[in-house]
Scaffold this motif. Sequence first.
Motif, mmCIF file in Angstrom:
data_model
loop_
_atom_site.group_PDB
_atom_site.id
_atom_site.type_symbol
_atom_site.label_atom_id
_atom_site.label_comp_id
_atom_site.label_asym_id
_atom_site.label_seq_id
_atom_site.Cartn_x
_atom_site.Cartn_y
_atom_site.Cartn_z
ATOM 1 N N ILE A 205 0.842 -1.203 0.000
ATOM 2 C CA ILE A 205 0.000 0.000 0.000
ATOM 3 C C ILE A 205 0.879 1.256 0.000
ATOM 4 O O ILE A 205 2.073 1.184 0.303
ATOM 5 C CB ILE A 205 -0.904 0.070 1.255
ATOM 6 N N GLU A 206 0.224 2.369 -0.342
ATOM 7 C CA GLU A 206 0.932 3.651 -0.239
ATOM 8 C C GLU A 206 0.243 4.578 0.756
ATOM 9 O O GLU A 206 0.601 5.738 0.872
ATOM 10 C CB GLU A 206 0.980 4.308 -1.618
ATOM 11 N N GLY A 207 -0.772 4.041 1.436
ATOM 12 C CA GLY A 207 -1.446 4.888 2.398
ATOM 13 C C GLY A 207 -2.598 4.176 3.068
ATOM 14 O O GLY A 207 -2.804 2.975 2.876
ATOM 15 N N LEU A 208 -3.349 4.951 3.843
ATOM 16 C CA LEU A 208 -4.426 4.403 4.673
ATOM 17 C C LEU A 208 -5.706 5.192 4.444
ATOM 18 O O LEU A 208 -5.686 6.422 4.406
ATOM 19 C CB LEU A 208 -4.013 4.522 6.150
ATOM 20 N N PHE A 209 -6.813 4.458 4.295
ATOM 21 C CA PHE A 209 -8.148 5.068 4.298
ATOM 22 C C PHE A 209 -8.854 4.520 5.526
ATOM 23 O O PHE A 209 -9.090 3.319 5.616
ATOM 24 C CB PHE A 209 -8.910 4.682 3.029
ATOM 25 N N LEU A 210 -9.156 5.382 6.477
ATOM 26 C CA LEU A 210 -9.711 4.891 7.750
ATOM 27 C C LEU A 210 -11.041 5.577 8.066
ATOM 28 O O LEU A 210 -11.137 6.796 8.088
ATOM 29 C CB LEU A 210 -8.706 5.181 8.882
ATOM 30 N N SER A 211 -12.031 4.737 8.286
ATOM 31 C CA SER A 211 -13.343 5.228 8.697
ATOM 32 C C SER A 211 -13.761 4.436 9.929
ATOM 33 O O SER A 211 -13.032 3.550 10.382
ATOM 34 C CB SER A 211 -14.328 5.044 7.547
ATOM 35 N N SER A 212 -14.949 4.710 10.459
ATOM 36 C CA SER A 212 -15.355 3.968 11.653
ATOM 37 C C SER A 212 -16.839 4.126 11.928
ATOM 38 O O SER A 212 -17.447 5.152 11.582
ATOM 39 C CB SER A 212 -14.584 4.503 12.874
ATOM 40 N N GLY A 213 -17.410 3.107 12.563
ATOM 41 C CA GLY A 213 -18.715 3.271 13.183
ATOM 42 C C GLY A 213 -18.509 4.112 14.436
ATOM 43 O O GLY A 213 -17.364 4.351 14.854
ATOM 44 N N ILE A 214 -19.596 4.559 15.032
ATOM 45 C CA ILE A 214 -19.453 5.437 16.201
ATOM 46 C C ILE A 214 -19.585 4.598 17.478
ATOM 47 O O ILE A 214 -20.590 3.919 17.673
ATOM 48 C CB ILE A 214 -20.506 6.562 16.160
#
Length: 414
Positions: free
Chosen positions: A107-116
């Motif tokens: 990879i060349e990076g991170l995509f980060l999301s989340s539930g609350i």
Amino acid sequence: MPQLDVQAKLAILADAAKYDASCASSGTTKRDSKGGKGVGSTEGMGICHAYAPDGRCISLLKILLTNSCIFDCHYCINRKSSNVRRARFTADEVVRLTLAFYKRNYIEGLFLSSGIIRSSNYTMEQLVEVARALREDHDFRGYIHLKTIPDADPELVRQAGLHADRVSINIELPTAPALKRLAPEKDGARIESAMSEMKASIADARDAGAKYKSAPRFAPAGQSTQMIVGADAASDGDIVARASQLYDRYGLRRVYYSAFSPIPDASAVLPLKRPPLMREHRLYQSDWLMRFYGFTPTDVVAAAGADGMLPLDIDPKLAWALKFRAAFPVDVNRAPKEQLLRVPGLGIKAVERILSSRRWRTLRLDDVARLTLSIGKVRPFICTADWRPTLLTDRADLRALVAPRQQQLELFAA
Ligand code: SF4
């Protein structure tokens, strides 16, 4: 929540992140190499592609911090009442995974999301901690895209911008009534106010950067958002108008469209069928026309039918040209760039080539054929030194002549 090892968490949380369209390339056919045949798969989750500010296509580890959530948005598989397997990474686990994948060149990076979880502030703190630790503790210089939680403390959202290249805040649905019905705990006004604050912080940082070399970076790849298509009754015209308003008001880099897909144990307020993926594609094409081809939202809506929906069998630029035939043929030797950009089949590169070639010679149809990909599509809408299709644009069967041939659809395509 049962104890899971990092690999099991990764399987759950990379799969859960696939519903976020903000860096996905969706719409392709399903292929895999199970059974030892071939190489590669289009179905795997976990790594997606995005465009960096310098135009490079980069691979990102795309995961959720957790798929647990205290909210109950009807369209979301991770909602509180959903019966899915839950998992949660610690901030440190995400940091270690990102570094490990990065060092292996996956990879060349991170995509980060989340539930609350617990609260918007607590969740945002965890997301910020991942980005902070990567940047400050490990000097990580790869790309970071963080989803931000609009209800979180503005200071936390600001910290996200200090560490991330891009931040996004999901608008979720095109209209306020749809948001109220399908995501009752979300506040449309708060989402827009978070976008507005983000826009101001990005502008401030840009000004400071122009004056002082040492000014901190702040979301240099800007902010984006995502809209779900097909979960409510909004027409393509409504969606395009909303997207245009968001671009204008909040200086967004991208509005991503995600065709609503029915989820297991779906709520009764949702449609049973997903909209055709082609609808998502046509919306992306309209978005492109507005951003790069000088089309206004009104132009795009004019290309739609009486129901406000864009045709699925032809692209919106061709639909517009067929409706406004009086604007054609366009003289490729004299027309300004804006008019050339309206010609179906002429992309930005072809228009640039035409503009530079005609400085030296008068263009004939053969010349245009060399400069474009499909002269068959372009020909009815242009005139050259040796070609004038005046009658062609009047023909009742022009649509049938220029529409792409229908392809046999795959029986089980998504
Ligand atoms: S807040 Fe996000 S993760 Fe939670 S239910 Fe709504 S859309 Fe899903």
